[in-house]
Design a protein around this motif. Structure first.
Motif, PDB file in Angstrom:
ATOM      1  N   ASP A  47      60.611  31.739  60.779  1.00  0.00           N
ATOM      2  CA  ASP A  47      61.699  32.432  60.094  1.00  0.00           C
ATOM      3  C   ASP A  47      61.417  33.930  60.038  1.00  0.00           C
ATOM      4  OD1 ASP A  47      62.885  30.037  59.740  1.00  0.00           O
ATOM      5  OD2 ASP A  47      62.659  29.940  57.568  1.00  0.00           O
ATOM      6  N   ILE A  48      62.434  34.700  60.353  1.00  0.00           N
ATOM      7  CA  ILE A  48      62.286  36.154  60.315  1.00  0.00           C
ATOM      8  C   ILE A  48      63.570  36.806  59.816  1.00  0.00           C
ATOM      9  CG2 ILE A  48      60.712  36.232  62.299  1.00  0.00           C
ATOM     10  CD1 ILE A  48      63.202  37.453  63.843  1.00  0.00           C
ATOM     11  N   GLU A 191      61.255  46.564  37.112  1.00  0.00           N
ATOM     12  CA  GLU A 191      61.546  45.128  37.248  1.00  0.00           C
ATOM     13  C   GLU A 191      60.526  44.424  38.091  1.00  0.00           C
ATOM     14  OE1 GLU A 191      65.727  43.868  37.937  1.00  0.00           O
ATOM     15  OE2 GLU A 191      65.958  45.981  38.185  1.00  0.00           O
TER      16      GLU A 191
ATOM     17  N   VAL B 108      68.312  37.213  62.177  1.00  0.00           N
ATOM     18  CA  VAL B 108      67.797  36.464  61.027  1.00  0.00           C
ATOM     19  C   VAL B 108      67.623  35.010  61.420  1.00  0.00           C
ATOM     20  CG1 VAL B 108      68.249  35.689  58.664  1.00  0.00           C
ATOM     21  CG2 VAL B 108      68.968  37.973  59.367  1.00  0.00           C
ATOM     22  N   ASP B 110      66.473  31.813  59.106  1.00  0.00           N
ATOM     23  CA  ASP B 110      66.082  31.518  57.737  1.00  0.00           C
ATOM     24  C   ASP B 110      66.476  30.085  57.393  1.00  0.00           C
ATOM     25  OD1 ASP B 110      65.328  31.562  55.126  1.00  0.00           O
ATOM     26  OD2 ASP B 110      66.694  33.136  54.502  1.00  0.00           O
ATOM     27  N   ASP B 111      65.481  29.225  57.241  1.00  0.00           N
ATOM     28  CA  ASP B 111      65.720  27.874  56.778  1.00  0.00           C
ATOM     29  C   ASP B 111      66.751  27.139  57.642  1.00  0.00           C
ATOM     30  OD1 ASP B 111      65.120  25.795  55.124  1.00  0.00           O
ATOM     31  OD2 ASP B 111      66.601  26.316  53.605  1.00  0.00           O
ATOM     32  N   ARG B 166      74.717  45.351  41.843  1.00  0.00           N
ATOM     33  CA  ARG B 166      73.578  44.459  41.596  1.00  0.00           C
ATOM     34  C   ARG B 166      72.402  45.229  41.027  1.00  0.00           C
ATOM     35  NH1 ARG B 166      71.512  42.611  45.885  1.00  0.00           N
ATOM     36  NH2 ARG B 166      72.866  43.438  47.497  1.00  0.00           N
ATOM     37  N   ILE B 167      72.177  46.431  41.567  1.00  0.00           N
ATOM     38  CA  ILE B 167      71.080  47.239  41.046  1.00  0.00           C
ATOM     39  C   ILE B 167      71.378  47.637  39.616  1.00  0.00           C
ATOM     40  CG2 ILE B 167      69.941  49.472  41.263  1.00  0.00           C
ATOM     41  CD1 ILE B 167      70.291  49.104  44.342  1.00  0.00           C
ATOM     42  N   GLY B 170      70.526  44.848  37.533  1.00  0.00           N
ATOM     43  CA  GLY B 170      69.155  44.373  37.694  1.00  0.00           C
ATOM     44  C   GLY B 170      69.050  43.004  38.297  1.00  0.00           C
ATOM     45  N   ASP B 172      69.224  40.111  41.543  1.00  0.00           N
ATOM     46  CA  ASP B 172      69.093  39.826  42.976  1.00  0.00           C
ATOM     47  C   ASP B 172      68.251  40.841  43.724  1.00  0.00           C
ATOM     48  OD1 ASP B 172      72.434  38.551  43.267  1.00  0.00           O
ATOM     49  OD2 ASP B 172      70.594  37.654  42.587  1.00  0.00           O
ATOM     50  N   ARG B 173      67.258  41.371  43.103  1.00  0.00           N
ATOM     51  CA  ARG B 173      66.379  42.241  43.886  1.00  0.00           C
ATOM     52  C   ARG B 173      65.557  41.363  44.812  1.00  0.00           C
ATOM     53  NH1 ARG B 173      65.005  47.746  41.423  1.00  0.00           N
ATOM     54  NH2 ARG B 173      65.737  48.108  43.502  1.00  0.00           N
ATOM     55  N   VAL B 174      65.248  41.894  45.945  1.00  0.00           N
ATOM     56  CA  VAL B 174      64.581  41.097  46.963  1.00  0.00           C
ATOM     57  C   VAL B 174      63.117  40.890  46.585  1.00  0.00           C
ATOM     58  CG1 VAL B 174      63.926  40.995  49.375  1.00  0.00           C
ATOM     59  CG2 VAL B 174      66.095  42.041  48.709  1.00  0.00           C
ATOM     60  N   ARG B 175      62.683  39.680  46.714  1.00  0.00           N
ATOM     61  CA  ARG B 175      61.254  39.376  46.553  1.00  0.00           C
ATOM     62  C   ARG B 175      60.767  38.743  47.802  1.00  0.00           C
ATOM     63  NH1 ARG B 175      57.699  41.614  43.596  1.00  0.00           N
ATOM     64  NH2 ARG B 175      56.430  39.828  44.102  1.00  0.00           N
TER      65      ARG B 175
END
Lengths: 191, 175
Positions: A47-48, A191, B108, B110-111, B166-167, B170, B172-175
């Motif tokens: 996955d990328i 955050e 992308v 992803d899953d 969103r910002i 606060g 859905d910030r990307v982790r």
């Protein structure tokens, strides 16, 4: 799919395309860093998220959005890879080696580390390349930025290379715009 | 939304064709499956402007203006059903899809889902783009020619507005 959505937002937020052939060879820019070694960690079916925004795209982006801060005016390109390591110990070890190698390469070629975080398995490094050509008042201008992140819990590695003149004072705004791991450490957002 | 409306308008005009061609075999090899074309649409240099005109007439001022800016010259859409999927579909590789000379804007995986967005530079702007999406059950290929800068810029503005919201909250910030 947070990564996906973020990548799409990033790609769209940092808009349109190529102008002249000479502008296309961004790989010759001193702030361009080849991150393909990070992409290789994904193998053939991992996955990328890969985002490539070249000079043409950047140009159209500037035309299409209200750049009140002037943040985008000096940017030439943004390249980002997010690779999922699937909690595979061998791939995670490979990622650590490649990240360390990239860190050494950057340190040896004129880049300065401005952020280094080691926290609960997460490693975050942010490097900048001095710019401004020594002009008066240009001390806070950088010509490039590299973000290298190893996220232990998420088992993923992130590489971001932003190319072009940027005002360090505006990097926080950039962090809010592109919303990627590592850049958050520049935004002053707790955050 | 504009694309869906374009497809709808075109479908109403009975303009069904085979859609983008030449990629089906390459996609089957990369995704380790058989593809069964379920839907194909192709609007050329004559029919694409007609469809755009109908769409402009039906759209509100904002979207009508956007469609007018695009000067669509070609729209091709193909939807394939995925049959006999393999265990490990490979990541879409632009070099194996006959897209040499194109630039990867977004890729992308992803899953199990994949998205590939390619563009081709021409005369200082976005004139051609190809989008491939795969979700394990369907493959959708869209190829568009026109002055697409306006589309990207409109999407950019929307994405920035959304990111700002969103910002601001606060979330859905990307982790």
């Amino acid at each position: 799919m947070n990564k996906t959505l973020a990548a799409v937002a990033l790609a769209l937020a940092l808009g349109p395309f190529p102008a002249r052939a000479a502008e296309q060879d961004i790989t010759r820019h001193p702030a361009y860093v080849d991150g393909s070694a990070i992409l290789e960690l994904a193998g053939e079916d991992g996955d990328i998220v890969e985002v490539s925004i070249g000079p043409g795209l950047m140009g159209a982006m500037r035309a299409g959005v209200d750049d009140a801060t002037g943040l985008l005016s000096g940017l030439r390109g943004i390249y980002a890879y997010v690779v999922n390591l699937d909690h595979d110990a061998a791939r995670e070890a490979g990622a650590r080696r490649k990240v360390k190698s990239l860190e050494q390469q950057l340190s040896a070629t004129g880049w300065e580390r401005i952020v280094r975080v080691r926290e609960e398995g997460d490693h975050v490094n942010v490097f900048t390349r001095p710019g401004g050509d020594g002009r008066p008042g240009s001390a806070q201008i950088v010509s490039g930025l590299v973000v290298l992140v190893l996220e232990g819990d998420e088992s993923q590695v992130v590489f971001v290379n932003i190319i072009g003149d940027m005002d360090m004072a505006k990097l926080g705004a950039l962090a809010d715009t592109v919303n990627l791991p590592g850049l958050r450490d520049l935004s002053g957002d707790d955050e | 939304m504009a694309w869906l409306a374009t497809i709808g308008v075109s479908a109403g005009c009975g303009l069904f064709h085979r859609g983008p061609s030449g990629m089906e075999g390459a996609l089957e090899r990369q995704l380790d499956c058989d593809l069964n074309r379920q839907f194909g649409l192709e609007l050329g240099s004559v029919t694409a402007p007609i469809a755009s005109g109908i769409l402009r007439a039906a759209a509100d001022d904002e979207h009508g203006s956007l469609v007018e800016q695009l000067h669509l010259r070609h729209v091709g859409v193909a939807v394939f059903e995925v049959r006999e999927p393999g265990d490990k579909p490979a990541r879409l590789d632009p070099r194996k899809l006959g897209l040499e000379g194109w630039e990867t804007v977004l890729r992308v995986k992803d899953d199990g889902d994949q998205v590939l967005l390619m563009s081709r530079p021409e005369r200082g702007g976005i004139r051609e783009a190809v989008l491939v999406s795969y979700d394990g059950e369907e493959v959708v290929v869209v190829r568009v020619k026109g002055q697409l800068d306006g589309l990207i810029q409109a999407a950019a503005a929307a994405a920035r507005d959304d990111a700002g919201r969103r910002i601001g909250t606060g979330q859905d910030r990307v982790r």
